[in-house]
Design a protein around this motif. Structure first.
Motif, PDB file in Angstrom:
ATOM      1  N   TYR A 243      92.723  98.867  57.178  1.00 15.98           N
ATOM      2  CA  TYR A 243      91.929  98.867  58.396  1.00 15.98           C
ATOM      3  C   TYR A 243      91.831  97.441  58.899  1.00 15.98           C
ATOM      4  O   TYR A 243      91.347  96.558  58.193  1.00 15.98           O
ATOM      5  CB  TYR A 243      90.537  99.425  58.133  1.00 15.98           C
ATOM      6  CG  TYR A 243      90.518 100.887  57.735  1.00 15.98           C
ATOM      7  CD1 TYR A 243      90.351 101.881  58.698  1.00 15.98           C
ATOM      8  CD2 TYR A 243      90.666 101.270  56.413  1.00 15.98           C
ATOM      9  CE1 TYR A 243      90.330 103.223  58.342  1.00 15.98           C
ATOM     10  CE2 TYR A 243      90.654 102.604  56.053  1.00 15.98           C
ATOM     11  CZ  TYR A 243      90.483 103.576  57.016  1.00 15.98           C
ATOM     12  OH  TYR A 243      90.461 104.904  56.664  1.00 15.98           O
ATOM     13  N   SER A 244      92.270  97.228  60.116  1.00 19.18           N
ATOM     14  CA  SER A 244      92.316  95.877  60.652  1.00 19.18           C
ATOM     15  C   SER A 244      90.981  95.393  61.205  1.00 19.18           C
ATOM     16  O   SER A 244      90.763  94.195  61.328  1.00 19.18           O
ATOM     17  CB  SER A 244      93.381  95.781  61.744  1.00 19.18           C
ATOM     18  OG  SER A 244      93.083  96.661  62.813  1.00 19.18           O
ATOM     19  N   ARG A 245      90.109  96.312  61.538  1.00 18.49           N
ATOM     20  CA  ARG A 245      88.801  95.942  62.067  1.00 18.49           C
ATOM     21  C   ARG A 245      87.755  96.981  61.694  1.00 18.49           C
ATOM     22  O   ARG A 245      88.086  98.095  61.289  1.00 18.49           O
ATOM     23  CB  ARG A 245      88.859  95.744  63.578  1.00 18.49           C
ATOM     24  CG  ARG A 245      89.460  96.907  64.344  1.00 18.49           C
ATOM     25  CD  ARG A 245      89.590  96.555  65.813  1.00 18.49           C
ATOM     26  NE  ARG A 245      90.208  97.619  66.568  1.00 18.49           N
ATOM     27  CZ  ARG A 245      91.524  97.758  66.735  1.00 18.49           C
ATOM     28  NH1 ARG A 245      92.345  96.891  66.173  1.00 18.49           N
ATOM     29  NH2 ARG A 245      91.998  98.752  67.463  1.00 18.49           N
ATOM     30  N   ARG A 246      86.493  96.616  61.877  1.00 21.81           N
ATOM     31  CA  ARG A 246      85.385  97.433  61.409  1.00 21.81           C
ATOM     32  C   ARG A 246      85.396  98.843  61.978  1.00 21.81           C
ATOM     33  O   ARG A 246      85.133  99.814  61.261  1.00 21.81           O
ATOM     34  CB  ARG A 246      84.067  96.742  61.734  1.00 21.81           C
ATOM     35  CG  ARG A 246      82.840  97.490  61.244  1.00 21.81           C
ATOM     36  CD  ARG A 246      81.591  96.704  61.532  1.00 21.81           C
ATOM     37  NE  ARG A 246      80.393  97.368  61.035  1.00 21.81           N
ATOM     38  CZ  ARG A 246      79.180  96.882  61.143  1.00 21.81           C
ATOM     39  NH1 ARG A 246      78.975  95.710  61.732  1.00 21.81           N
ATOM     40  NH2 ARG A 246      78.147  97.567  60.658  1.00 21.81           N
ATOM     41  N   TYR A 247      85.679  98.971  63.248  1.00 17.18           N
ATOM     42  CA  TYR A 247      85.574 100.267  63.907  1.00 17.18           C
ATOM     43  C   TYR A 247      86.925 100.931  64.163  1.00 17.18           C
ATOM     44  O   TYR A 247      87.042 101.778  65.051  1.00 17.18           O
ATOM     45  CB  TYR A 247      84.797 100.118  65.205  1.00 17.18           C
ATOM     46  CG  TYR A 247      83.383  99.650  64.977  1.00 17.18           C
ATOM     47  CD1 TYR A 247      82.445 100.492  64.388  1.00 17.18           C
ATOM     48  CD2 TYR A 247      82.984  98.369  65.327  1.00 17.18           C
ATOM     49  CE1 TYR A 247      81.149 100.068  64.162  1.00 17.18           C
ATOM     50  CE2 TYR A 247      81.692  97.941  65.106  1.00 17.18           C
ATOM     51  CZ  TYR A 247      80.774  98.789  64.519  1.00 17.18           C
ATOM     52  OH  TYR A 247      79.483  98.367  64.287  1.00 17.18           O
TER      53      TYR A 247
END
Length: 122
Positions: free
Chosen positions: A100-104
């Motif tokens: 996952y590259s970012r939180r969302y």
């Protein structure tokens, strides 16, 4: 740039042991499932072992009791400890990880390591 770098392959005698590692680097928020695949000459790539974020594991029947997959989230690394190696284990081993590259992020992106040769021979 996200990448998976493998290490630990080599030549080992039957009955020997070898440890593989695969470290993720780059912009990564979190890591989902991770696994190891292998491909022997003339054969299809097969799933060797997987491990979930909760450390639930699954193994190819032929490696059960001999191989152990583990992960270290702090080091962004997945390992494969291979014991009692057999000539049939000879293959190029590839790690795989859902990152996952970012939180969302709504879904992970799947990445592959470059492959490392494992040769089991007398």
């Amino acid at each position: 740039q996200v990448q998976l770098v493998e290490s630990g392959g080599g030549l080992v005698q039957p009955g020997g042991s070898l440890s593989l590692s695969c470290a993720a680097s780059g912009s990564i928020f979190s890591i989902g499932a991770m696994g190891w695949y292998r491909q022997a000459p003339g054969k299809e790539r097969e799933l060797v072992a997987t491990i979930t974020p909760g450390s639930r594991t699954n193994y190819l029947d032929s490696v059960k009791g001999r191989f152990t997959i583990s992960r270290d989230n702090a080091k962004k690394t997945v390992f494969l400890q291979m014991n009692s190696l057999k000539p049939e284990d000879t293959a190029v081993y590839y790690c795989n990880a859902d990152l996952y590259s970012r939180r969302y992020a709504v879904r992970p992106d799947s990445y592959w390591g470059q492959g490392t040769q494992v040769t089991v021979s007398s």
